[in-house]
Design a protein around this motif. Sequence first.
Motif, PDB file in Angstrom:
ATOM      1  N   GLN A 159      -9.216  10.659   4.697  1.00 50.85           N
ATOM      2  CA  GLN A 159      -8.488   9.737   3.824  1.00 50.85           C
ATOM      3  C   GLN A 159      -7.125   9.412   4.433  1.00 50.85           C
ATOM      4  O   GLN A 159      -6.689   8.262   4.423  1.00 50.85           O
TER       5      GLN A 159
ATOM      6  N   THR B 274      -7.477   6.934   7.372  1.00 52.92           N
ATOM      7  CA  THR B 274      -7.746   5.582   6.885  1.00 52.92           C
ATOM      8  C   THR B 274      -6.471   4.932   6.333  1.00 52.92           C
ATOM      9  O   THR B 274      -6.182   3.764   6.609  1.00 52.92           O
ATOM     10  N   THR B 275      -5.707   5.687   5.568  1.00 49.65           N
ATOM     11  CA  THR B 275      -4.495   5.169   4.936  1.00 49.65           C
ATOM     12  C   THR B 275      -3.429   4.794   5.969  1.00 49.65           C
ATOM     13  O   THR B 275      -2.776   3.762   5.849  1.00 49.65           O
ATOM     14  N   TRP B 276      -3.261   5.641   6.973  1.00 47.01           N
ATOM     15  CA  TRP B 276      -2.194   5.438   7.953  1.00 47.01           C
ATOM     16  C   TRP B 276      -2.606   4.578   9.144  1.00 47.01           C
ATOM     17  O   TRP B 276      -1.738   4.116   9.898  1.00 47.01           O
TER      18      TRP B 276
ATOM     19  N   ASP C 102       0.847  -1.189   0.000  1.00 50.37           N
ATOM     20  CA  ASP C 102       0.000   0.000   0.000  1.00 50.37           C
ATOM     21  C   ASP C 102       0.887   1.244   0.000  1.00 50.37           C
ATOM     22  O   ASP C 102       2.107   1.152   0.068  1.00 50.37           O
ATOM     23  N   ALA C 103       0.256   2.401  -0.068  1.00 52.68           N
ATOM     24  CA  ALA C 103       0.994   3.658  -0.191  1.00 52.68           C
ATOM     25  C   ALA C 103       1.928   3.904   0.993  1.00 52.68           C
ATOM     26  O   ALA C 103       3.048   4.387   0.823  1.00 52.68           O
TER      27      ALA C 103
END
Length: 165
Positions: free
Chosen positions: A152, A155-157, A100-101
């Motif tokens: 966002q 959620t990503t981290w 993932d990113a």
Amino acid sequence: LHCYKTSGDVQLRWFQTRLLHRVLPTQRYLFLCKIKDSPLCNFCEKDEQSIVHLFFDCDLVSKFWNDLLVLLKEKCNHCHDIYFDQELILFGLKLNVHTDAVLDLIILMAKFYIYKCKLQDTQPLLNTFTLLLQNRYNIEKYIAAVNDKTSQFDTTWAPYLPIIL
């Protein structure tokens, strides 16, 4: 380039571009240019320091990657299947390996940290790297807040908070 999707940080992008195009100076290259007295790795002092050696084969760097992998597997539930190999580390991606990113950013930052350690003649240590990662998290969080993308960002981290906080 994958690094352009990974980070907006121009310094990280430039670093990865130089690594991919094999124009990142290593001890071997500097020795050939008669800038350094020895081509040996300034971490292990056993083997010539090529790009592959610097970022993957060196025993001290290998230990750093292993320590980082152990931390990820212990603290992040979704990382139990991840492993670091030469292709993933050098290129930032690998066929049939899904990252993932945030993991992409962690790998890119870790490579840059290793390179900075090389330049400063210091050993790459996980504790120091995690402090840099915490700092990057705070920067990214601020950028997300300014751009009204906090939800966002959170959620990503979220899966990586155990290693950051």
